[in-house]
Design a protein around this motif. Sequence first.
Motif, PDB file in Angstrom:
ATOM      1  N   VAL A  73       0.841  -1.195   0.000  1.00 13.51           N
ATOM      2  CA  VAL A  73       0.000   0.000   0.000  1.00 13.51           C
ATOM      3  C   VAL A  73       0.879   1.249   0.000  1.00 13.51           C
ATOM      4  CG1 VAL A  73      -1.652   1.347   1.357  1.00 13.51           C
ATOM      5  CG2 VAL A  73      -1.987  -1.113   1.063  1.00 13.51           C
ATOM      6  N   TYR A  74       1.942   1.239   0.802  1.00 13.74           N
ATOM      7  CA  TYR A  74       2.843   2.384   0.839  1.00 13.74           C
ATOM      8  C   TYR A  74       3.421   2.658  -0.552  1.00 13.74           C
ATOM      9  CZ  TYR A  74       6.927   5.265   1.727  1.00 13.74           C
ATOM     10  OH  TYR A  74       7.857   6.276   1.670  1.00 13.74           O
ATOM     11  N   MET A  75       3.893   1.620  -1.226  1.00 16.69           N
ATOM     12  CA  MET A  75       4.480   1.791  -2.548  1.00 16.69           C
ATOM     13  C   MET A  75       3.473   2.354  -3.541  1.00 16.69           C
ATOM     14  SD  MET A  75       6.250  -1.051  -5.078  1.00 16.69           S
ATOM     15  CE  MET A  75       4.658  -1.673  -5.671  1.00 16.69           C
ATOM     16  N   VAL A  76       2.266   1.809  -3.539  1.00 12.32           N
ATOM     17  CA  VAL A  76       1.257   2.276  -4.484  1.00 12.32           C
ATOM     18  C   VAL A  76       0.869   3.722  -4.179  1.00 12.32           C
ATOM     19  CG1 VAL A  76      -1.078   1.896  -5.362  1.00 12.32           C
ATOM     20  CG2 VAL A  76       0.423  -0.054  -4.972  1.00 12.32           C
ATOM     21  N   GLN A  77       0.820   4.094  -2.904  1.00  9.07           N
ATOM     22  CA  GLN A  77       0.563   5.492  -2.552  1.00  9.07           C
ATOM     23  C   GLN A  77       1.620   6.412  -3.143  1.00  9.07           C
ATOM     24  OE1 GLN A  77       0.440   5.066   1.738  1.00  9.07           O
ATOM     25  NE2 GLN A  77      -1.780   5.394   1.790  1.00  9.07           N
ATOM     26  N   ARG A  78       2.885   5.988  -3.060  1.00 15.08           N
ATOM     27  CA  ARG A  78       3.954   6.807  -3.642  1.00 15.08           C
ATOM     28  C   ARG A  78       3.791   6.887  -5.160  1.00 15.08           C
ATOM     29  NH1 ARG A  78       4.239   6.807   1.006  1.00 15.08           N
ATOM     30  NH2 ARG A  78       2.842   8.522   0.500  1.00 15.08           N
ATOM     31  N   PHE A  79       3.388   5.790  -5.779  1.00 17.68           N
ATOM     32  CA  PHE A  79       3.168   5.799  -7.226  1.00 17.68           C
ATOM     33  C   PHE A  79       2.071   6.803  -7.585  1.00 17.68           C
ATOM     34  CE2 PHE A  79       4.734   1.250  -8.485  1.00 17.68           C
ATOM     35  CZ  PHE A  79       6.002   1.559  -8.027  1.00 17.68           C
ATOM     36  N   MET A  80       0.992   6.802  -6.817  1.00 15.49           N
ATOM     37  CA  MET A  80      -0.107   7.729  -7.092  1.00 15.49           C
ATOM     38  C   MET A  80       0.343   9.172  -6.950  1.00 15.49           C
ATOM     39  SD  MET A  80      -3.393   5.886  -5.296  1.00 15.49           S
ATOM     40  CE  MET A  80      -4.032   4.310  -5.875  1.00 15.49           C
ATOM     41  N   GLU A  81       1.115   9.451  -5.905  1.00 17.69           N
ATOM     42  CA  GLU A  81       1.617  10.806  -5.721  1.00 17.69           C
ATOM     43  C   GLU A  81       2.506  11.216  -6.883  1.00 17.69           C
ATOM     44  OE1 GLU A  81       3.561  10.683  -1.958  1.00 17.69           O
ATOM     45  OE2 GLU A  81       1.703  10.384  -0.828  1.00 17.69           O
ATOM     46  N   ARG A  82       3.341  10.289  -7.311  1.00 15.41           N
ATOM     47  CA  ARG A  82       4.252  10.563  -8.432  1.00 15.41           C
ATOM     48  C   ARG A  82       3.465  10.802  -9.720  1.00 15.41           C
ATOM     49  NH1 ARG A  82      10.067  10.973  -9.068  1.00 15.41           N
ATOM     50  NH2 ARG A  82      10.581  10.264 -11.166  1.00 15.41           N
ATOM     51  N   SER A  83       2.365  10.075  -9.891  1.00 15.76           N
ATOM     52  CA  SER A  83       1.573  10.210 -11.121  1.00 15.76           C
ATOM     53  C   SER A  83       0.920  11.589 -11.218  1.00 15.76           C
ATOM     54  CB  SER A  83       0.488   9.127 -11.185  1.00 15.76           C
ATOM     55  OG  SER A  83      -0.608   9.445 -10.331  1.00 15.76           O
ATOM     56  N   GLY A  84       0.556  12.174 -10.073  1.00 15.16           N
ATOM     57  CA  GLY A  84      -0.092  13.478 -10.082  1.00 15.16           C
ATOM     58  C   GLY A  84      -1.495  13.462 -10.641  1.00 15.16           C
ATOM     59  N   SER A  85      -2.090  12.283 -10.768  1.00 13.66           N
ATOM     60  CA  SER A  85      -3.424  12.161 -11.360  1.00 13.66           C
ATOM     61  C   SER A  85      -4.506  12.259 -10.296  1.00 13.66           C
ATOM     62  CB  SER A  85      -3.555  10.829 -12.104  1.00 13.66           C
ATOM     63  OG  SER A  85      -4.903  10.576 -12.444  1.00 13.66           O
ATOM     64  N   ASP A  86      -5.464  13.134 -10.514  1.00 10.55           N
ATOM     65  CA  ASP A  86      -6.616  13.235  -9.614  1.00 10.55           C
ATOM     66  C   ASP A  86      -7.577  12.064  -9.793  1.00 10.55           C
ATOM     67  OD1 ASP A  86      -5.666  15.627  -8.605  1.00 10.55           O
ATOM     68  OD2 ASP A  86      -6.802  16.846 -10.039  1.00 10.55           O
ATOM     69  N   LEU A  87      -7.386  11.284 -10.850  1.00 14.15           N
ATOM     70  CA  LEU A  87      -8.288  10.164 -11.128  1.00 14.15           C
ATOM     71  C   LEU A  87      -7.761   8.852 -10.562  1.00 14.15           C
ATOM     72  CD1 LEU A  87      -9.338  10.972 -14.802  1.00 14.15           C
ATOM     73  CD2 LEU A  87     -10.526  11.547 -12.678  1.00 14.15           C
ATOM     74  N   SER A  88      -6.599   8.891  -9.901  1.00 17.24           N
ATOM     75  CA  SER A  88      -6.071   7.697  -9.241  1.00 17.24           C
ATOM     76  C   SER A  88      -6.813   7.472  -7.929  1.00 17.24           C
ATOM     77  CB  SER A  88      -4.572   7.853  -8.963  1.00 17.24           C
ATOM     78  OG  SER A  88      -3.832   7.934 -10.159  1.00 17.24           O
ATOM     79  N   GLY A  89      -6.794   6.229  -7.429  1.00 17.85           N
ATOM     80  CA  GLY A  89      -7.437   5.990  -6.145  1.00 17.85           C
ATOM     81  C   GLY A  89      -7.433   4.530  -5.744  1.00 17.85           C
ATOM     82  N   PHE A  90      -7.676   4.305  -4.443  1.00 19.88           N
ATOM     83  CA  PHE A  90      -7.780   2.969  -3.871  1.00 19.88           C
ATOM     84  C   PHE A  90      -9.245   2.546  -3.804  1.00 19.88           C
ATOM     85  CE2 PHE A  90      -3.688   4.307  -2.142  1.00 19.88           C
ATOM     86  CZ  PHE A  90      -2.933   3.156  -2.239  1.00 19.88           C
ATOM     87  N   TYR A  91      -9.457   1.234  -3.927  1.00 25.26           N
ATOM     88  CA  TYR A  91     -10.788   0.661  -3.794  1.00 25.26           C
ATOM     89  C   TYR A  91     -10.707  -0.482  -2.796  1.00 25.26           C
ATOM     90  CZ  TYR A  91     -11.968   3.524  -7.753  1.00 25.26           C
ATOM     91  OH  TYR A  91     -12.170   4.612  -8.570  1.00 25.26           O
ATOM     92  N   LEU A  92     -11.588  -0.448  -1.810  1.00 27.39           N
ATOM     93  CA  LEU A  92     -11.585  -1.462  -0.766  1.00 27.39           C
ATOM     94  C   LEU A  92     -12.571  -2.570  -1.121  1.00 27.39           C
ATOM     95  CD1 LEU A  92     -10.450  -2.352   1.939  1.00 27.39           C
ATOM     96  CD2 LEU A  92     -12.157  -0.908   3.075  1.00 27.39           C
ATOM     97  N   HIS A  93     -13.855  -2.323  -0.860  1.00 27.86           N
ATOM     98  CA  HIS A  93     -14.870  -3.339  -1.165  1.00 27.86           C
ATOM     99  C   HIS A  93     -15.873  -2.865  -2.222  1.00 27.86           C
ATOM    100  CE1 HIS A  93     -13.341  -5.727   2.102  1.00 27.86           C
ATOM    101  NE2 HIS A  93     -13.546  -4.747   2.958  1.00 27.86           N
TER     102      HIS A  93
END
Length: 359
Positions: free
Chosen positions: A144-164
Motif C-alpha cells: 500500500v505504501y508503494m502504491v501510494q507513492r506511485f499515485m503521488e508521483r503520477s499526479g493524477s486526480d483520477l487515481s485511487g484505492f478501492y476497498l470493497h
Amino acid sequence: MFSSLSGERTHLRDRIRQVTDTDFEAVALDLFQYQARHNPVYNAYLHHLRRDPANVQSLADVPFLPISFFKTQRVLIGDADSQTTVFASSGTTGATTSRHWAPDLALYDDVSIRLFEARYGPLTNYHILALLPSYLERNNSSLVYMVQRFMERSGSDLSGFYLHDTAALTNHLRHLTDAATRSNVPSRRVLLIGVTFGLLDWVDATPDLRFLADLPGLVVMETGGMKGRRRELLRDEVHAILTDAMGVPAIHSEYGMTELFSQAYSSGAGVFQPSATLRIRLRDLNDPFHLYPVINPAANHPERTRQTGGVNVIDLANLDSCAFIETQDLGQYVGTDGSFRIMGRFDNSDVRGCNLLVL
C-alpha cells in the motif's frame, strides 16, 4: 577507507541508486561485506555457519539468510527509534508475521519508482487504480505504501484505492474507457493493480468487464495473494480467468514481499525480468548452499531448463537489513538473462498473504 559507519553507508547508498548491470555484482559484494560486519543477525548467522566473510569472493559464495528470521529477529543495522517505519506481512489469521524496519523510506521510494518506470515508463503517464482489500485495512503494508507513492508521483486526480466497492471501480473504468473512446487519443494509460483474490472476486461479481478491451494501454497487474480467501490456483489459471473476463491480451504481475524493498515485473506469461537492484539465484531443493547455474534453454538439455529450485533473492535496496534472502518460493530460470518464473512454495512453508502459488 571510510572514517565512519555513516560514511560507508552513504557511499553504498549512492552506488545502489546508480547501479547498472555491469557493476551489480561488485556493488552486491561490497554490500555483503558491509552487512556481514554491521548487521548483528547476519553476522551471527555467518558465524554459526563458520563462513568467514573474507573468503567470499563471488556471489556464488554468499550465504543467504532464511526469510524466517524476519519473523523472529530485528534484521537491522543500527538502532530503530519510534519514528522508524516498520512494515509487516499480511500473513494468514493467527500466523506470525514478518517485520521489516525501514529507516530510509527515501531510498525505498527512489528504487521502487525507478524499477517501475524502467519497465513501464513514467508514472506521470498513468492513472493508478488499486484494488487492495485487506491490505488497505492495515496501516503497515509495504505494498500500500508503494502504491501510494506511485499515485503521488503520477499526479493524477483520477487515481485511487478501492476497498470493497468494486461497483465504483467498474463505473470509474467505464468512464475512463468512454472518455478514451470519444477522444480517440487518451491522455494517460491506466494501471489497475490488485491483490489476486480481490481481482478474482471482482470479476466473479461483475458480469461484463470485456469493455476493458477498448481501454487503450490498460495494464492489469496482479500482486499475488489469496490469504485463504479462495482456493489456491496456479498463476496460469488465474491469468486465464482474468483475461477471459476482461478481454485483455495479458495479465501483468509484480514479484515483491515485505522482506524486499525491490520488485520484479512480468508483462505476461508469469515470466519476471530481473530489475536494476534485484536478482535471483536458484538453490538445490535438498542442499540450500548449492546454487544452480543459469542455463540456456536453447541448449541440448531441455530437462535442465525446467529444473525447479528454491528462490534466493539479492535485493540491493535492503541496505539497512539484509540484501541476501533465502525465500520459501520455488522458481525456474527462463533464458540466460536471469528471467524467472515463480512455480509455488515449499510444502512445509507458511502460506504467505503476498504470494500466489502453493504446490
